[in-house]
Design a protein around this motif. Sequence first.
Motif, short mmCIF file in Angstrom:
data_model
loop_
_atom_site.label_atom_id
_atom_site.label_comp_id
_atom_site.label_asym_id
_atom_site.label_seq_id
_atom_site.Cartn_x
_atom_site.Cartn_y
_atom_site.Cartn_z
N LEU A 1 0.81 -1.20 0.00
CA LEU A 1 0.00 0.00 0.00
C LEU A 1 0.86 1.27 0.00
CD1 LEU A 1 -3.06 -0.67 2.33
CD2 LEU A 1 -3.05 -0.28 -0.11
N GLY A 2 1.94 1.22 0.79
CA GLY A 2 2.87 2.35 0.80
C GLY A 2 2.17 3.67 1.08
N GLN A 3 2.25 4.56 0.12
CA GLN A 3 1.65 5.90 0.27
C GLN A 3 0.25 5.99 -0.36
OE1 GLN A 3 3.39 8.17 2.11
NE2 GLN A 3 4.79 6.43 2.36
N GLN A 4 -0.41 4.84 -0.53
CA GLN A 4 -1.70 4.84 -1.23
C GLN A 4 -2.91 4.94 -0.30
OE1 GLN A 4 -2.12 1.74 -4.20
NE2 GLN A 4 0.01 1.89 -4.79
N TRP A 5 -2.69 5.25 0.97
CA TRP A 5 -3.83 5.29 1.90
C TRP A 5 -4.87 6.33 1.49
CZ3 TRP A 5 -4.90 1.47 4.98
CH2 TRP A 5 -3.87 0.63 5.43
N GLY A 6 -4.38 7.51 1.09
CA GLY A 6 -5.31 8.55 0.65
C GLY A 6 -6.08 8.11 -0.58
N PHE A 7 -5.39 7.50 -1.52
CA PHE A 7 -6.01 6.97 -2.73
C PHE A 7 -7.08 5.93 -2.38
CE2 PHE A 7 -5.86 3.53 -5.96
CZ PHE A 7 -6.35 4.22 -7.05
N LEU A 8 -6.73 5.01 -1.46
CA LEU A 8 -7.66 3.96 -1.05
C LEU A 8 -8.92 4.54 -0.42
CD1 LEU A 8 -8.44 1.02 -0.46
CD2 LEU A 8 -7.01 1.12 1.59
N ILE A 9 -8.76 5.51 0.47
CA ILE A 9 -9.91 6.12 1.14
C ILE A 9 -10.82 6.80 0.13
CG2 ILE A 9 -10.61 7.94 2.76
CD1 ILE A 9 -8.03 7.27 4.35
N VAL A 10 -10.23 7.55 -0.79
CA VAL A 10 -11.02 8.28 -1.78
C VAL A 10 -11.81 7.33 -2.68
CG1 VAL A 10 -10.90 9.77 -3.82
CG2 VAL A 10 -9.57 10.34 -1.78
N ILE A 11 -11.14 6.31 -3.22
CA ILE A 11 -11.85 5.42 -4.16
C ILE A 11 -12.91 4.59 -3.44
CG2 ILE A 11 -9.91 5.31 -5.76
CD1 ILE A 11 -9.34 2.45 -4.74
N THR A 12 -12.68 4.27 -2.16
CA THR A 12 -13.69 3.51 -1.41
C THR A 12 -14.93 4.35 -1.19
OG1 THR A 12 -11.98 2.21 -0.28
CG2 THR A 12 -14.17 2.24 0.71
N ILE A 13 -14.75 5.62 -0.81
CA ILE A 13 -15.89 6.51 -0.60
C ILE A 13 -16.65 6.70 -1.91
CG2 ILE A 13 -16.57 8.88 -0.06
CD1 ILE A 13 -14.25 8.94 1.96
N LEU B 1 -4.64 -2.25 -15.88
CA LEU B 1 -4.58 -1.86 -14.47
C LEU B 1 -3.13 -1.95 -14.02
CD1 LEU B 1 -6.02 -1.12 -11.80
CD2 LEU B 1 -6.28 -3.57 -11.36
N LEU B 2 -2.61 -0.85 -13.50
CA LEU B 2 -1.22 -0.84 -13.05
C LEU B 2 -1.05 -1.76 -11.85
CD1 LEU B 2 -0.61 3.01 -13.31
CD2 LEU B 2 0.27 1.25 -14.85
N PRO B 3 -0.04 -2.64 -11.86
CA PRO B 3 0.14 -3.63 -10.79
C PRO B 3 0.21 -3.02 -9.39
CG PRO B 3 1.59 -4.13 -12.63
CD PRO B 3 0.97 -2.80 -12.92
N GLN B 4 0.81 -1.83 -9.25
CA GLN B 4 0.98 -1.24 -7.93
C GLN B 4 -0.34 -0.79 -7.30
OE1 GLN B 4 2.27 -0.11 -10.80
NE2 GLN B 4 2.49 2.13 -10.84
N TYR B 5 -1.40 -0.72 -8.12
CA TYR B 5 -2.71 -0.31 -7.58
C TYR B 5 -3.64 -1.49 -7.34
CZ TYR B 5 -1.40 4.50 -8.61
OH TYR B 5 -0.76 5.72 -8.62
N PHE B 6 -3.20 -2.68 -7.68
CA PHE B 6 -4.08 -3.85 -7.56
C PHE B 6 -4.49 -4.10 -6.11
CE2 PHE B 6 -4.88 -8.48 -7.28
CZ PHE B 6 -5.93 -8.56 -8.18
N THR B 7 -3.54 -3.98 -5.17
CA THR B 7 -3.85 -4.22 -3.76
C THR B 7 -4.90 -3.23 -3.25
OG1 THR B 7 -1.64 -5.10 -3.30
CG2 THR B 7 -2.89 -4.30 -1.42
N SER B 8 -4.77 -1.98 -3.65
CA SER B 8 -5.75 -0.97 -3.23
C SER B 8 -7.14 -1.30 -3.76
CB SER B 8 -5.33 0.42 -3.73
OG SER B 8 -4.16 0.86 -3.08
N ILE B 9 -7.20 -1.79 -5.00
CA ILE B 9 -8.49 -2.18 -5.58
C ILE B 9 -9.11 -3.33 -4.79
CG2 ILE B 9 -9.62 -3.19 -7.60
CD1 ILE B 9 -8.92 -0.29 -7.96
N VAL B 10 -8.29 -4.32 -4.46
CA VAL B 10 -8.78 -5.47 -3.70
C VAL B 10 -9.34 -5.02 -2.36
CG1 VAL B 10 -8.11 -7.60 -2.52
CG2 VAL B 10 -7.29 -7.15 -4.84
#
Length: 386
Positions: free
Chosen positions: A285-297, A348-357
């Motif tokens: 996830l690294g620095q993707q927490w903000g990205f994860l929160i936004v896409i989930t909402i 889909l870029l591999p580094q974003y797959f975990t955030s999508i899951v």
Amino acid sequence: MEFILYLVLIIFFTKVAGDLSVRIGQPAVLGKLIVGIILGPAVLGWIGNSSFIDELSEIGVLLLMFIAGLETDLDQLKKNWKSAFAVAVGGIILPFIGGYSAAIAFGFGQNYALFFGVIFCATSVSISVQVLKEMNKLNSREGTTILGAAVIDDVLVVILLAVMMSLVGTGNDISIPLLIGKKALFFIVTFLAGWYVVPKVMKWMAPLRVTEAVISAALFICFGFAYFAESLQMAGIIGAFAAGIAISQTNYKHTVEEKVEPIAYSIFVPVFFVSIGLNVSFEGLGQQWGFLIVITIIACVTKLLGGWLGARLTGFNSKSSLIIGSGMVSRGEVALIIASTGLQAGLLLPQYFTSIVIMVILTTLVTPPLLKMFFKDKVDQALAGK
């Protein structure tokens, strides 16, 4: 014998967690989903993903949707088909716009952003079905609309995915007319088989002098319909649901219900619930927490509003529309399949797959409390009006 230990853990902890969830006023399924996260790689690591878990969970979700089909009021489903279509369309347009816009805002390229929008369109109501069943609302007007919308959504999203992969030039030679033809073929064959073949198969197999002939016949039909659906690029759960509806029109409906529920809820369905949580991992996830929160909402709000709008435009009041919208929020295994397809196709870029899951898991976790809350609000409002 590791798989035996997995079954021991799953059966025990899903029942305990389900009970605790009910005691605090939430649907039992919420506790079972959380158990998957706790027992899986994200927390304790006692259970890992394996082909054994995947295969049992696949049977679990097929049986869950088969039971939903058995318990569906077909007349109610027919009556609400316009609402179901409107809900499905609303639940595709708004999430697509939301997903595409979010991807653009985070600097994705045009093709990546378009595919991101497709991921947001997916809906999997297997969790909603369980919540509705727990609350005895599966045959309510809202419940049958959610089920009908899910079937339509599955068809539209698969076609949209095929169109997208053709347009962006990923090397996939997909014939859109052929794909649409396969969908039409599925519904035609399923209707004819359900009307003419299923009753005859049940009538022929039921008297066979073997143990549990009736339930064996029903499972033969369930898995046969599911396999046929998959072979025509439909979700297997739609085939299982159709099989349940077909058998519900025969004299064997109640016998099959009594026999299949112990099979499903003792082993296969608990494994399915846990398998969802096993996909959660915080690695990468690294620095993707903000990205994860936004896409989930965005994923939750756009699906809720899309379903709400479709229901409102076709005669539902605001409370019922919120129930229907919340029932469509869960992305479940459908979105995971689309994301995996995009990953393989380079969309889909591999580094974003975990955030999508994780986004998919979070939409699945939020659905049971939302359904419970909005149904309670509707009941409270009805009581206050008396």
